[in-house]
Each structure stands twice: as C-alpha cells, then as structure tokens.
Design an enzyme around this catalytic site. Structure first.
Site, mmCIF file in Angstrom:
data_model
loop_
_atom_site.group_PDB
_atom_site.id
_atom_site.type_symbol
_atom_site.label_atom_id
_atom_site.label_comp_id
_atom_site.label_asym_id
_atom_site.label_seq_id
_atom_site.Cartn_x
_atom_site.Cartn_y
_atom_site.Cartn_z
ATOM 1 N N THR A 8 0.865 -1.171 0.000
ATOM 2 C CA THR A 8 0.000 0.000 0.000
ATOM 3 C C THR A 8 0.899 1.217 0.000
ATOM 4 O OG1 THR A 8 -0.173 0.031 2.412
ATOM 5 C CG2 THR A 8 -1.920 -1.118 1.198
ATOM 6 N N SER A 9 0.348 2.353 -0.398
ATOM 7 C CA SER A 9 1.152 3.563 -0.535
ATOM 8 C C SER A 9 1.434 4.257 0.785
ATOM 9 C CB SER A 9 0.454 4.544 -1.478
ATOM 10 O OG SER A 9 0.312 3.950 -2.747
ATOM 11 N N THR A 10 0.543 4.101 1.765
ATOM 12 C CA THR A 10 0.711 4.806 3.032
ATOM 13 C C THR A 10 0.426 3.884 4.207
ATOM 14 O OG1 THR A 10 -1.580 5.535 3.191
ATOM 15 C CG2 THR A 10 -0.076 6.964 1.965
#
Length: 188
Positions: A8-10
C-alpha cells in the site's frame, strides 16, 4: 513456489494491506510473502527482496497490477527480471479475471493494459493540475498540509521521551530537517 507481494502507498491503508495479504494467502502464498507500505515512486525494498528471492519455476503473485509497477517501463523491467530468472507473474485481480504471464498472449495483454493504465494515470494528473490552477485563480486552493506539520504532536512526544531528531525522523518518516525546524519553532 508461489511468492506473494503486497503493497500500500501509506501507513493509513492498513485495511488495504490486510486485504491483499488475505487474498495472497488464500491463493497459496503461504511459504513466502513480502509486504510493505511505501509509495510506488519511492524505493521499494521489499519488492527488491522478493525479486531477489524468487527462483526458477517460482511465480510472483500480486493482487493488482498497480500494487506492483508504477509505469509501463517499470512493469517491463520487472517482467524482464522475472523472465531472466524463469519466474512467472500472476495477478489475482486483473479486471475481474486472473492474469498469468507464462504465455506470450498473457504478456501481450499485460503490457497493453499497463500502457492503458499509465495513459489514464497521466490524463488524471493533467485534470488534477487543471483543477488546481482553476482553484488557485478563484482563491480556493490551499494545498495539502505538510506531512511533518501534521505529525507535530508525535514529534513533540518523541522528543520529550529523549529521542534524537534523526530517530524521530526515521520513525515518523519525515525529513530530519523538518524535525529540527518544527522543534525549533515549537520552542520559540
């Protein structure tokens, strides 16, 4: 061996990461699963570890294409590395069906979809820039709050606990300069 990779990006996207992991485990990636929470534009150490780990006959499994590659050229580079090692790629959710790159037609379809996805992303960024420019002209654009400023309470807490600015920056994933600046401003 099926080798899973989830991203996931964050750090805020916990549910998304958990969902990917669950899907990978259900698919059979029980022996080795790499996971990380990092933007695709940053270094992805767990992806590198997965690409180094896989051996001939293995299959790297991801839930969706956007969890693996940031652009068509990035995807093609990853595919080249996998192919050189005799490793396949499986995408669990490829527009409602599953995709496997062991066949020439699978590689062709994947490359075409990657190019279309990159094209759509670039169009979205153009629309986003146009919207921001319009909002600026109308005096409505404020921009996003800087990441480090949002983390000031956590920075204060860790500094009060005696952690050095370098350690705070590392833990909170902000720049060391931002930690020094915010602490200085906070004390002033």
């Amino acid at each position: 061996m099926l080798v899973g990779y989830a991203r996931t990006s964050t750090f805020d996207q916990v549910a998304g990461l958990e969902s990917q992991i669950e899907q990978l485990l259900t698919t059979g990636c029980n022996d080795k699963l790499f996971q990380e929470q990092v933007s695709s534009v940053d270094e992805r150490p767990q992806l590198e570890a997965a690409l180094d780990f896989v051996r001939e006959g293995d299959v790297l499994v991801v839930v969706r294409l956007d969890r693996l590659a940031r652009s068509t050229s990035d995807l093609l580079g990853i595919l080249d590395r996998l192919e050189a090692k005799g490793v396949g790629l499986r995408i669990i959710d490829f527009g409602g069906s599953e995709m496997d790159t062991k066949s020439p037609s699978g590689k062709l379809v994947l490359t075409m979809f990657a190019a279309l996805a990159q094209f759509e992303r670039e169009l979205m960024l153009v629309r986003q820039r146009e919207g921001i420019e319009k909002a600026k002209r109308e005096g409505k654009y404020r921009g996003r709050a800087p990441t480090a400023c949002r983390k000031l309470p956590e920075i204060r807490k860790l500094a009060d606990e005696g952690l050095a600015p370098s350690e705070i920056a590392s833990r909170l994933e902000v720049s060391r300069a931002s930690v020094y600046r915010l602490l200085a401003e906070d004390r002033a």
